[in-house]
Design an enzyme around this catalytic site. Sequence first.
Site, PDB file in Angstrom:
ATOM      1  N   ASN A 165       0.869  -1.175   0.000  1.00  0.00           N
ATOM      2  CA  ASN A 165       0.000   0.000   0.000  1.00  0.00           C
ATOM      3  C   ASN A 165       0.907   1.226   0.000  1.00  0.00           C
ATOM      4  OD1 ASN A 165      -1.792   2.043   0.433  1.00  0.00           O
ATOM      5  ND2 ASN A 165      -2.402   1.385   2.494  1.00  0.00           N
ATOM      6  N   TRP A 166       0.987   1.875  -1.156  1.00  0.00           N
ATOM      7  CA  TRP A 166       1.942   2.984  -1.289  1.00  0.00           C
ATOM      8  C   TRP A 166       1.430   4.278  -0.664  1.00  0.00           C
ATOM      9  CZ3 TRP A 166       4.403   2.694  -6.900  1.00  0.00           C
ATOM     10  CH2 TRP A 166       4.994   1.428  -7.057  1.00  0.00           C
ATOM     11  N   LYS A 167       0.167   4.295  -0.290  1.00  0.00           N
ATOM     12  CA  LYS A 167      -0.440   5.500   0.323  1.00  0.00           C
ATOM     13  C   LYS A 167      -0.177   6.726  -0.565  1.00  0.00           C
ATOM     14  CE  LYS A 167      -0.030   3.131   4.716  1.00  0.00           C
ATOM     15  NZ  LYS A 167       0.152   3.165   6.153  1.00  0.00           N
ATOM     16  N   HIS A 178      -9.246   1.136   5.220  1.00  0.00           N
ATOM     17  CA  HIS A 178      -7.951   1.380   5.844  1.00  0.00           C
ATOM     18  C   HIS A 178      -8.101   2.344   7.019  1.00  0.00           C
ATOM     19  CE1 HIS A 178      -3.806   2.509   6.520  1.00  0.00           C
ATOM     20  NE2 HIS A 178      -3.482   1.378   5.910  1.00  0.00           N
ATOM     21  N   GLU A 205      -6.439   4.738   7.995  1.00  0.00           N
ATOM     22  CA  GLU A 205      -6.229   6.167   7.684  1.00  0.00           C
ATOM     23  C   GLU A 205      -7.477   6.767   7.049  1.00  0.00           C
ATOM     24  OE1 GLU A 205      -2.586   5.452   5.591  1.00  0.00           O
ATOM     25  OE2 GLU A 205      -1.700   4.828   7.492  1.00  0.00           O
ATOM     26  N   GLU A 238      -5.007  -4.893  10.636  1.00  0.00           N
ATOM     27  CA  GLU A 238      -3.956  -3.901  10.821  1.00  0.00           C
ATOM     28  C   GLU A 238      -4.182  -3.156  12.141  1.00  0.00           C
ATOM     29  OE1 GLU A 238      -2.054  -2.732   6.784  1.00  0.00           O
ATOM     30  OE2 GLU A 238      -3.783  -1.429   7.105  1.00  0.00           O
ATOM     31  N   GLY A 284       3.004   2.273  10.757  1.00  0.00           N
ATOM     32  CA  GLY A 284       3.940   3.376  10.587  1.00  0.00           C
ATOM     33  C   GLY A 284       4.661   3.764  11.856  1.00  0.00           C
ATOM     34  N   SER A 301       3.899  -2.253  10.204  1.00  0.00           N
ATOM     35  CA  SER A 301       5.352  -2.308  10.392  1.00  0.00           C
ATOM     36  C   SER A 301       5.967  -3.661  10.052  1.00  0.00           C
ATOM     37  CB  SER A 301       5.737  -1.875  11.811  1.00  0.00           C
ATOM     38  OG  SER A 301       5.350  -0.527  12.049  1.00  0.00           O
ATOM     39  N   GLY A 304       3.183  -1.159   4.240  1.00  0.00           N
ATOM     40  CA  GLY A 304       3.197   0.278   3.973  1.00  0.00           C
ATOM     41  C   GLY A 304       4.605   0.750   3.645  1.00  0.00           C
ATOM     42  N   GLY A 305       5.283   1.308   4.631  1.00  0.00           N
ATOM     43  CA  GLY A 305       6.586   1.922   4.411  1.00  0.00           C
ATOM     44  C   GLY A 305       7.586   1.052   3.658  1.00  0.00           C
TER      45      GLY A 305
HETATM   46  P1  13P Z   1       3.407   0.287   7.651  1.00  0.00           P
HETATM   47  O1  13P Z   1       3.907  -0.991   7.051  1.00  0.00           O
HETATM   48  O2  13P Z   1       4.143   1.510   7.182  1.00  0.00           O
HETATM   49  O3  13P Z   1       3.294   0.203   9.141  1.00  0.00           O
HETATM   50  O4  13P Z   1       1.892   0.479   7.096  1.00  0.00           O
HETATM   51  C1  13P Z   1       1.008  -0.562   7.172  1.00  0.00           C
HETATM   52  C2  13P Z   1      -0.205  -0.177   6.423  1.00  0.00           C
HETATM   53  O5  13P Z   1      -0.925   0.729   6.809  1.00  0.00           O
HETATM   54  C3  13P Z   1      -0.511  -0.892   5.175  1.00  0.00           C
HETATM   55  O6  13P Z   1      -1.783  -0.589   4.730  1.00  0.00           O
END
Ligand code: 13P
Length: 249
Positions: free
Chosen positions: A9-11, A94, A96, A166, A172, A212, A233-234
């Site tokens: 997920n590149w956000k 998600h 967010e 999640e 993050g 993470s 994510g990251g």
């Molecule tokens: P991180 O891997 O950066 O913690 O993010 C997880 C995430 O929100 C994937 O959708």
Amino acid sequence: MRAKIVAGNWKMNKNLAETEALLAELSAKLPNTDAEIMVAPTYVNLASAVRTLESSKIEVIAQNMHYAENGAFTGEISADMLLDIGIDTVIIGHSERRAYFAENDEILSKKVISALGKGMRVMFCFGEELEDRKSGNHFKLVESQLKNVLFNLEPSAWSNIILAYEPVWAIGTGETASPEQAQEMHAFIRKTISEAFDSTIATNVTILYGGSVKPGNAVEIFSKPDVDGGLIGGAALIADDFVAIVKAI
Ligand code: 13P
């Protein structure tokens, strides 16, 4: 059917040139694997990503969509628009989106129904906040997130649902749920689905862990029996890290 999946997920990261560069690097470095590999770039770069990955095994998926078919919803994108450019899997729920865009269970339910109605596959995200875990309310909270959005669906809908647990406190933050915490929750999720539907649906649904996940912890997390892969994510923004996580599956 239950599958192994690693999804990035590149956000809100990577412009067009950066998107193309990361896709090229991933295409060159990803190993042959039976796992499904997915990437979710930003909306403006989805169409070009689909073209770039036309003959690749990497699937492009969307980070979000609106529930309406079309109309006066400034800034939004519909299921039909995604399907039109060759995308048939969408992330919904998600944390967010829930936290910053006020997406509640009612809205998410409409989105899920809309996406499934269009024949799309839904990657449904959910998970508890830190306070819920500290107060021991995390199982109840997760159960209500599932119940309010997914438990009124027809049993047949489950073949197009992927779950992504999640925990918000692990997104993050560099803090991961331990493999045991992930396994405990994933087993609870299967039990809850089994009670609401049946054990076949519970056994067959793919449940990803997100929060993470890094090259250093992926092997241990993925080794747990009820963890079918990860939503990253990251670490999905760095080709070598994402490749290492794919190798871990
Ligand atoms: P991180 O891997 O950066 O913690 O993010 C997880 C995430 O929100 C994937 O959708």
